[in-house]
Design a protein around this motif. Structure first.
Motif, PDB file in Angstrom:
ATOM      1  N   GLY A   1       7.733  10.079  30.723  1.00 48.14           N
ATOM      2  CA  GLY A   1       6.811   9.109  30.152  1.00 48.14           C
ATOM      3  C   GLY A   1       5.687   9.734  29.352  1.00 48.14           C
ATOM      4  O   GLY A   1       5.321  10.891  29.540  1.00 48.14           O
ATOM      5  N   THR A   2       5.127   8.922  28.455  1.00 51.19           N
ATOM      6  CA  THR A   2       3.939   9.304  27.710  1.00 51.19           C
ATOM      7  C   THR A   2       2.943   8.151  27.764  1.00 51.19           C
ATOM      8  O   THR A   2       3.288   7.040  28.189  1.00 51.19           O
ATOM      9  N   THR A   3       1.712   8.421  27.338  1.00 56.71           N
ATOM     10  CA  THR A   3       0.639   7.433  27.409  1.00 56.71           C
ATOM     11  C   THR A   3       0.054   7.194  26.029  1.00 56.71           C
ATOM     12  O   THR A   3      -0.298   8.143  25.324  1.00 56.71           O
ATOM     13  N   ALA A   4      -0.056   5.918  25.652  1.00 58.19           N
ATOM     14  CA  ALA A   4      -0.779   5.502  24.450  1.00 58.19           C
ATOM     15  C   ALA A   4      -1.479   4.195  24.824  1.00 58.19           C
ATOM     16  O   ALA A   4      -0.994   3.105  24.532  1.00 58.19           O
ATOM     17  N   TYR A   5      -2.612   4.329  25.506  1.00 53.59           N
ATOM     18  CA  TYR A   5      -3.249   3.198  26.168  1.00 53.59           C
ATOM     19  C   TYR A   5      -3.476   1.991  25.266  1.00 53.59           C
ATOM     20  O   TYR A   5      -3.155   0.866  25.615  1.00 53.59           O
ATOM     21  N   ALA A   6      -4.064   2.212  24.101  1.00 50.78           N
ATOM     22  CA  ALA A   6      -4.538   1.074  23.304  1.00 50.78           C
ATOM     23  C   ALA A   6      -3.760   0.889  22.007  1.00 50.78           C
ATOM     24  O   ALA A   6      -4.262   0.277  21.066  1.00 50.78           O
ATOM     25  N   TRP A   7      -2.529   1.348  21.956  1.00 50.81           N
ATOM     26  CA  TRP A   7      -1.793   1.254  20.693  1.00 50.81           C
ATOM     27  C   TRP A   7      -1.496  -0.188  20.303  1.00 50.81           C
ATOM     28  O   TRP A   7      -1.390  -0.509  19.110  1.00 50.81           O
ATOM     29  N   LEU A   8      -1.402  -1.079  21.284  1.00 49.63           N
ATOM     30  CA  LEU A   8      -1.136  -2.485  20.977  1.00 49.63           C
ATOM     31  C   LEU A   8      -2.283  -3.160  20.245  1.00 49.63           C
ATOM     32  O   LEU A   8      -2.115  -4.237  19.663  1.00 49.63           O
ATOM     33  N   HIS A   9      -3.477  -2.526  20.253  1.00 48.00           N
ATOM     34  CA  HIS A   9      -4.666  -3.156  19.686  1.00 48.00           C
ATOM     35  C   HIS A   9      -5.084  -2.511  18.371  1.00 48.00           C
ATOM     36  O   HIS A   9      -6.179  -2.771  17.868  1.00 48.00           O
ATOM     37  N   GLN A  10      -4.218  -1.675  17.813  1.00 46.63           N
ATOM     38  CA  GLN A  10      -4.505  -1.021  16.538  1.00 46.63           C
ATOM     39  C   GLN A  10      -3.996  -1.881  15.375  1.00 46.63           C
ATOM     40  O   GLN A  10      -3.421  -2.945  15.571  1.00 46.63           O
ATOM     41  N   SER A  11      -4.191  -1.381  14.169  1.00 46.25           N
ATOM     42  CA  SER A  11      -3.696  -2.087  12.982  1.00 46.25           C
ATOM     43  C   SER A  11      -2.164  -2.141  13.009  1.00 46.25           C
ATOM     44  O   SER A  11      -1.516  -1.336  13.684  1.00 46.25           O
ATOM     45  N   ARG A  12      -1.599  -3.076  12.277  1.00 46.27           N
ATOM     46  CA  ARG A  12      -0.141  -3.169  12.228  1.00 46.27           C
ATOM     47  C   ARG A  12       0.471  -1.880  11.702  1.00 46.27           C
ATOM     48  O   ARG A  12       1.510  -1.433  12.192  1.00 46.27           O
ATOM     49  N   GLU A  13      -0.151  -1.265  10.717  1.00 42.16           N
ATOM     50  CA  GLU A  13       0.386  -0.004  10.191  1.00 42.16           C
ATOM     51  C   GLU A  13       0.481   1.044  11.291  1.00 42.16           C
ATOM     52  O   GLU A  13       1.497   1.741  11.403  1.00 42.16           O
TER      53      GLU A  13
ATOM     54  N   GLY B   1       3.654  13.045  33.812  1.00 43.28           N
ATOM     55  CA  GLY B   1       3.586  12.274  32.580  1.00 43.28           C
ATOM     56  C   GLY B   1       2.973  13.074  31.456  1.00 43.28           C
ATOM     57  O   GLY B   1       2.144  13.960  31.678  1.00 43.28           O
ATOM     58  N   HIS B   2       3.362  12.754  30.237  1.00 45.87           N
ATOM     59  CA  HIS B   2       2.863  13.445  29.056  1.00 45.87           C
ATOM     60  C   HIS B   2       1.689  12.691  28.453  1.00 45.87           C
ATOM     61  O   HIS B   2       1.579  11.463  28.559  1.00 45.87           O
ATOM     62  N   GLY B   3       0.806  13.424  27.799  1.00 47.03           N
ATOM     63  CA  GLY B   3      -0.250  12.823  26.997  1.00 47.03           C
ATOM     64  C   GLY B   3      -0.762  13.846  25.996  1.00 47.03           C
ATOM     65  O   GLY B   3      -0.664  15.054  26.228  1.00 47.03           O
ATOM     66  N   GLU B   4      -1.298  13.350  24.875  1.00 47.25           N
ATOM     67  CA  GLU B   4      -1.758  14.256  23.820  1.00 47.25           C
ATOM     68  C   GLU B   4      -3.117  13.809  23.304  1.00 47.25           C
ATOM     69  O   GLU B   4      -3.309  12.629  22.967  1.00 47.25           O
ATOM     70  N   THR B   5      -4.062  14.751  23.210  1.00 43.33           N
ATOM     71  CA  THR B   5      -5.433  14.422  22.838  1.00 43.33           C
ATOM     72  C   THR B   5      -6.003  15.445  21.854  1.00 43.33           C
ATOM     73  O   THR B   5      -7.052  16.039  22.102  1.00 43.33           O
ATOM     74  N   TYR B   6      -5.332  15.654  20.756  1.00 46.77           N
ATOM     75  CA  TYR B   6      -5.881  16.514  19.712  1.00 46.77           C
ATOM     76  C   TYR B   6      -6.876  15.726  18.867  1.00 46.77           C
ATOM     77  O   TYR B   6      -6.603  14.600  18.442  1.00 46.77           O
ATOM     78  N   ALA B   7      -8.061  16.332  18.634  1.00 42.53           N
ATOM     79  CA  ALA B   7      -9.093  15.669  17.847  1.00 42.53           C
ATOM     80  C   ALA B   7      -8.553  15.311  16.462  1.00 42.53           C
ATOM     81  O   ALA B   7      -7.741  16.042  15.878  1.00 42.53           O
ATOM     82  N   HIS B   8      -9.029  14.169  15.949  1.00 37.03           N
ATOM     83  CA  HIS B   8      -8.513  13.637  14.686  1.00 37.03           C
ATOM     84  C   HIS B   8      -9.694  13.042  13.932  1.00 37.03           C
ATOM     85  O   HIS B   8     -10.564  12.392  14.524  1.00 37.03           O
ATOM     86  N   PRO B   9      -9.771  13.246  12.617  1.00 36.00           N
ATOM     87  CA  PRO B   9     -10.933  12.739  11.862  1.00 36.00           C
ATOM     88  C   PRO B   9     -11.121  11.237  11.958  1.00 36.00           C
ATOM     89  O   PRO B   9     -12.238  10.737  11.810  1.00 36.00           O
TER      90      PRO B   9
END
Length: 564
Positions: free
Chosen positions: A202-214, A439-447
């Protein structure tokens, strides 16, 4: 933050500036936090006064600050109306979806608050009580996932005349090709309803459902091209460090003043959830849905118990007919100050009672473990870097152990979000060799603060390929799953019946190691480079004592397979 403490800090202009700073200060002594607050740093007298006020504050049960129930649960009242024929399929596949659609009350009532709609469905193994829901514009739906072939009948119950008394029959055929049903707990491990082994990666993307459609579409493209078979995600939006954006939509509609109306589900949002869950199902990916979490600025963590209950039942009614659902009652339940242990028990039992498919259920902690031995919990969902305790946790609760958060590959300023790909891979192996799953997760800083762990988007790390390699090694046997086994005294070992076993050497970098094998059997010996993702056969026909040559570097495993 405790409401009493927040009030005092606000008075002294010493509140953290944002969610990131609040998190960083959470483990700092209060005195140091106050003395370094910009508004107090040069004023010792005010520092002393503020500390004195905090020290004298009377500890208060935070649940007393729970939002009053704006819409308390009430005894259903009779709603007159005219019943018209509903529509439903007369033939459904096992693990498919039976869906009854009927017209019911519209503008003269508040459907979410006032209408009660359910059915008794009778099948080969007995009766199930199934709740329906309002899907907007006077349309009501009732969904059910049959778990076995046969003939089924139903009759609806409601306080609304237009929804009561609908009857019918439908037949259930064999499952569609590749359809295996919900995942079930099985000892330390998991199987689909049809008995097929399921190993969570498994992986985690907590709030992906609340992002833009793109971004949602890009997240799905990423997961489609990955090897993950479980995605952990929240139904409510998240407000936290690196995730400080207003959601496009949420489970409830916004009012004109931008607050959320807990009496009106946002039907468009829920349909998007359904579409994404179905898309994940088509890819063989389980949707691990987090129902509550504390990272909130909109009031979702403090809706009042009646609104909590209605929301949980609505989510179950809409989504329980999807085979790939898991229910995670909460992320970090123990830092949600407006809920008590009795609230979690009530909510967990609500999910258990109202889900006819009995999907997997868990609850996740921050500081203190929940009692995963509770009857409504199917597996332990853990947050810990101490993956070497996996076998101990299974022994404590007798259930599968999934360490959903063992640390994230990334470069943030937080200890949980700055581990290397090598270390995250090692933790996955360390959990697996002890009979569990990390479980997997990724947290690399992004602009643009697009961190996979929360917002989804694109994966950039190096651990996923190595984690999928681990799954390939596990899939190679034994089928029943890795069980802790006796092996080299200094290296953890897993295996089954002495026919296949594997030792993981972790951080050590030996040039060779002596292993003792069953002298009555012959083994093929493979040296596995878990980082380089290679497997090299170093011996065949091995028995008794064998000194296995090793490459002198970390992240090595040694596998022994009994020969025919």
């Amino acid at each position: 933050m405790h409401p009493v403490g927040r009030t005092i800090l606000e008075r002294w202009n010493a509140l953290p500036r944002d969610e990131a700073e609040r998190y960083e200060l959470a483990s700092v002594p209060v005195e140091l936090a106050l003395r370094t607050a910009p508004a107090l740093i040069n004023d010792p007298d005010r520092q002393v006064a503020a500390l004195s006020e905090l020290a004298q504050a009377t500890p208060t049960d935070p649940s007393m600050y729970r939002r009053p129930d704006e819409h308390p649960l009430a005894v259903p009242v009779h709603i007159p109306g005219v019943r018209t024929a509903g529509t439903f399929p007369t033939r459904v596949e096992t693990f498919g979806r039976f869906e009854l659609e009927v017209e019911g009350p519209r503008d003269d009532v508040q459907p979410y608050l006032e209408v009660v709609f359910s059915a008794v469905i009778t099948g080969p193994s007995g009766q199930s009580s199934v709740e329906g829901f309002h899907d907007g514009n006077g349309i009501y739906r009732l969904r059910y996932m049959p778990l076995e072939p046969g003939t089924y009948s139903f009759v609806t119950l409601s306080n609304a005349e237009s929804l009561r008394g609908h009857e019918g029959e439908f037949s259930v055929t064999a499952p569609a090709a590749g359809s295996r049903g919900p995942v079930r707990a099985d000892g330390r491990h998991f199987r689909y309803e049809d008995g097929t082994v399921y190993r969570p990666v498994g992986t985690t993307a907590y709030a992906w459902l609340h992002q833009s459609r793109e971004r949602r579409d890009r997240t799905m493209a990423t997961i489609r091209n990955s090897g993950f078979n479980k995605l952990r995600m929240c139904l409510f939006p998240k407000w936290f460090a690196y995730n400080e954006a207003e959601p496009e939509r949420s489970p409830f509609e916004r009012r004109s003043d931008s607050t959320f109306d807990f009496a009106r589900p946002d039907i468009t949002f829920w349909r998007e959830v359904e579409a994404r869950v179905e898309e994940l199902a088509s890819l063989g990916i389980e949707a691990d849905l987090v129902l509550f979490h504390p990272y909130d600025r909109w009031g979702f963590e403090n809706m009042g118990s009646a609104n909590d209950d209605r929301y949980v039942r609505y989510a179950v009614a809409r989504l329980a007919s999807y085979a790939n659902i898991w229910w995670s009652l909460a992320n970090e339940h123990d830092v949600m100050v407006f809920k008590t242990a009795s609230d979690w028990e009530r909510l967990g039992q609500l999910v258990q009672t109202h889900d006819p498919a009995q999907h997997l259920r868990s609850i996740h902690h921050c500081l203190e473990f929940y009692d995963h031995g509770r009857e409504w919990i199917t597996h332990a969902s853990i947050q810990s870097a101490e993956v070497e305790r996996t076998a101990e946790w299974h022994e404590r609760w007798g259930k599968p152990v999934v360490i959903d958060e063992c640390g994230y590959e990334g470069d943030l300023q937080y200890a949980w979000g700055d581990i290397t790909a090598e270390e995250l891979t090692r933790r996955h192996w360390a959990a697996a060799i002890r009979g569990g799953y990390a479980g997997h997760g990724e947290t690399y800083a992004h602009p643009e603060n697009e961190l996979w762990w929360s917002a989804g988007g694109d994966l950039r790390g190096k651990s996923p390929a190595r984690i999928f390699f681990l799954k390939d090694i596990m899939d190679a046997g034994p089928d029943a799953g890795w069980e802790p086994a006796a092996g080299a005294w200094d290296y953890p070992t897993a295996g089954v019946d002495n026919t296949v076993f594997i030792s993981y050497l972790g951080l050590t970098q030996a040039r060779h190691h002596l292993f003792l094998l069953d002298p009555t059997r012959s083994y093929t010996v493979d040296v596995i480079d878990t980082w380089g993702m290679t497997s090299t056969t170093v011996a065949q026909g091995a028995r008794g004592r064998i000194d296995v040559p090793l490459p002198g570097k970390p992240y090595i495993a040694v596998r022994f397979v009994a020969e025919p």
